[in-house]
Design an enzyme around this catalytic site. Structure first.
Site, short mmCIF file in Angstrom:
data_model
loop_
_atom_site.label_atom_id
_atom_site.label_comp_id
_atom_site.label_asym_id
_atom_site.label_seq_id
_atom_site.Cartn_x
_atom_site.Cartn_y
_atom_site.Cartn_z
N SER A 85 -5.65 -9.50 10.63
CA SER A 85 -6.67 -10.28 11.32
C SER A 85 -7.69 -9.31 11.90
O SER A 85 -7.54 -8.09 11.81
CB SER A 85 -6.03 -11.11 12.43
OG SER A 85 -5.45 -10.27 13.40
N TYR A 86 -8.73 -9.83 12.49
CA TYR A 86 -9.79 -8.97 13.01
C TYR A 86 -9.21 -7.83 13.83
O TYR A 86 -8.40 -8.06 14.73
CB TYR A 86 -10.78 -9.80 13.84
CG TYR A 86 -11.99 -9.01 14.24
CD1 TYR A 86 -12.90 -8.58 13.28
CD2 TYR A 86 -12.21 -8.65 15.56
CE1 TYR A 86 -14.01 -7.83 13.63
CE2 TYR A 86 -13.31 -7.91 15.92
CZ TYR A 86 -14.21 -7.50 14.95
OH TYR A 86 -15.30 -6.75 15.31
N PRO A 87 -9.57 -6.57 13.52
CA PRO A 87 -8.91 -5.42 14.14
C PRO A 87 -9.15 -5.25 15.63
O PRO A 87 -8.41 -4.55 16.29
CB PRO A 87 -9.47 -4.23 13.37
CG PRO A 87 -10.74 -4.69 12.77
CD PRO A 87 -10.57 -6.17 12.53
N ARG A 88 -10.14 -5.87 16.18
CA ARG A 88 -10.40 -5.68 17.61
C ARG A 88 -10.01 -6.93 18.39
O ARG A 88 -10.70 -7.37 19.28
CB ARG A 88 -11.86 -5.33 17.82
CG ARG A 88 -12.15 -3.99 17.18
CD ARG A 88 -13.51 -3.52 17.38
NE ARG A 88 -13.60 -2.25 16.64
CZ ARG A 88 -14.65 -1.49 16.61
NH1 ARG A 88 -15.70 -1.83 17.27
NH2 ARG A 88 -14.65 -0.38 15.92
N THR A 89 -8.89 -7.45 18.06
CA THR A 89 -8.40 -8.66 18.71
C THR A 89 -7.30 -8.30 19.69
O THR A 89 -6.68 -7.26 19.59
CB THR A 89 -7.89 -9.67 17.66
OG1 THR A 89 -7.51 -10.85 18.34
CG2 THR A 89 -6.69 -9.13 16.91
#
Length: 131
Positions: A85-89
């Site tokens: 999933s989005y890496p900066r979550t």
């Protein structure tokens, strides 16, 4: 061979003194070690906890000596490839169908992060079967 040199190890034995005695006996140049039986059991590991950005940066730094920039570059490439999933979550939840063994196997030949994926596949996840 002296009877006192014969040691039986039970698979449930976690005895440091016994392990040291076996190591000492086996370290002699003339020593012969015979394994009469070996029992292995498959191990099912729970999915690892998800990593939020802070934990990702900490783990990558400690485990692989990566800089934050290197880690986020790798995470963004994994995201771009549809693997995470989005890496900066800040989420730490995995979908129930996430197959870590298959994903690590898919990535183990990658030039950049393949060695890390291969290491995980052959160490932490070596007894987990892909489903």
């Amino acid at each position: 061979t002296n009877d006192e040199d014969l040691i039986s190890l039970d698979s449930a034995t976690h005895n440091q003194q016994l392990a040291q005695k076996v190591a000492a006996l086996a370290s002699h140049a003339s020593a012969t070690v015979t394994i009469f039986s070996l029992v292995t059991k498959p191990q099912i590991l729970p999915a690892p906890p998800g990593l939020n950005t802070v934990k990702l940066l900490s783990a990558g730094s400690k485990a692989m000596d990566l800089s934050p920039k290197q880690e986020m570059t790798i995470a963004e490439k994994l995201y771009g490839g549809g693997y995470i999933s989005y890496p900066r979550t800040e989420t730490t939840k995995y979908d129930r169908t996430f197959n870590v063994v298959q994903v690590l196997g898919d990535h183990s030949s990658h030039d950049e992060w393949g060695p890390a994926a291969s290491y995980l596949l052959h160490s932490r996840y070596r007894h987990v079967t892909a489903s």
